[in-house]
Design an enzyme around this catalytic site. Structure first.
Site, PDB file in Angstrom:
ATOM      1  CE1 TYR A 105      -3.359   2.759   0.396  1.00 53.03           C
ATOM      2  CE2 TYR A 105      -2.979   2.768   2.766  1.00 53.03           C
ATOM      3  CZ  TYR A 105      -3.606   3.297   1.652  1.00 53.03           C
ATOM      4  OH  TYR A 105      -4.468   4.370   1.784  1.00 53.03           O
ATOM      5  CG  ASP A 150      -4.256   1.968  -3.308  1.00 51.07           C
ATOM      6  OD1 ASP A 150      -3.822   2.525  -4.346  1.00 51.07           O
ATOM      7  OD2 ASP A 150      -4.957   2.552  -2.458  1.00 51.07           O
ATOM      8  CG  HIS A 254      -9.377   1.453  -4.206  1.00 52.02           C
ATOM      9  ND1 HIS A 254      -8.209   1.647  -4.912  1.00 52.02           N
ATOM     10  CD2 HIS A 254      -9.407   2.413  -3.250  1.00 52.02           C
ATOM     11  CE1 HIS A 254      -7.560   2.680  -4.402  1.00 52.02           C
ATOM     12  NE2 HIS A 254      -8.265   3.166  -3.390  1.00 52.02           N
TER      13      HIS A 254
END
Length: 263
Positions: A105, A150, A254
């Site tokens: 992330y 992500d 998302h």
């Protein structure tokens, strides 16, 4: 073997959506980001009910947090603290077939794309720059490695709804896209998503909560990625973005990304 990566935006708040995802996609491994929960409060029991009987997670209270959830045993657990901060952004493990999986992330970077005045943006650039050096220094590219998560950067023009309008917007600025590309090239990562959906075809994984009708506006960005090491060359069989998940009740902003590998 099926892998799914998803910025879930709170695993406890959206545990029912995770259940729906598992029922709909039947994944072997789920990689989560932004779990937003301390390790002691991670919903392990609920995962057992979903068949994801093996889990590895790293979290802190209220924000960040990453996890690997699997139907298969997980070995060699680990993770790196990036850019000098212990903020729960990376966890890794090895599957019985030898594939090493990383849930990552990358910091969002705030609103102002100027590292001189925005420490969040500076942190993001430092994080991505360290990706360029850490993987070659600590991993053999011939090993089968999947990195997903992500990454908070949309590198290609067709990864955003308007290249021109977003050039000065965090996530698509040249310094970010060039940095991410350099990190990818330094280790020889293959962009699994763009291998099967080549540019210039539109490909998004994130749509802002600010849009009243996200699907009609379709002002998306591809912030989520799946990268494969040279050790996984020739194994990619399928890739899709589960866009409908963005329209589920109380969704994450998302959408999950699904990748099938012949491993």
């Amino acid at each position: 073997m099926r892998f799914v990566t998803w910025n879930i935006n709170s695993v406890r708040l959206r545990i029912d959506l995770l259940r729906h995802l598992v029922e709909e996609t039947d994944p072997d491994v789920v990689l989560l980001q932004e779990t937003k929960v301390q390790d002691k409060d991670f919903p392990v029991a609920a995962l057992q009910d979903l068949g994801l009987t093996h889990s590895l997670f790293r979290g802190i209270k209220s924000y960040n947090g990453v996890a690997v959830l699997s139907k298969h045993p997980l070995a060699e657990p680990g993770g790196h603290h990036w850019a000098g901060r212990e903020d729960a952004r990376h966890v890794l493990a090895t599957l019985p077939n030898g594939v090493e999986v990383h849930s990552l992330y990358v910091p969002a970077g705030g609103d102002e794309p100027d590292p001189a005045v925005n420490d969040k943006f500076r942190h993001k650039l430092d994080f991505v720059d360290e990706m360029k050096s850490w993987f070659p220094a600590n991993r053999d590219p011939k090993r089968p490695i999947l990195l997903a998560g992500d990454l908070n950067i949309a590198p290609l023009e067709s990864d955003v709804w308007s290249h021109k309008q977003l050039l000065k917007v965090v996530s698509h600025t040249p310094v970010e896209t060039e940095g991410l590309t350099a990190a990818q090239e330094a280790f020889g990562w293959t962009d699994a998503m763009r291998t099967l959906t080549p540019a210039p075809e539109r490909l998004y994984t994130w749509w802002s909560y600010r849009a009243k009708d996200w699907r009609k506006a379709d002002r998306g960005r591809r912030l989520d990625h799946v990268w494969l090491s040279p050790g996984l060359d020739g194994t990619l069989r399928h890739m899709s973005v589960l866009e409908d998940a963005r329209g589920w009740e109380k969704p994450s902003d998302h959408a999950p990304v699904i990748v099938d590998l012949d491993v």
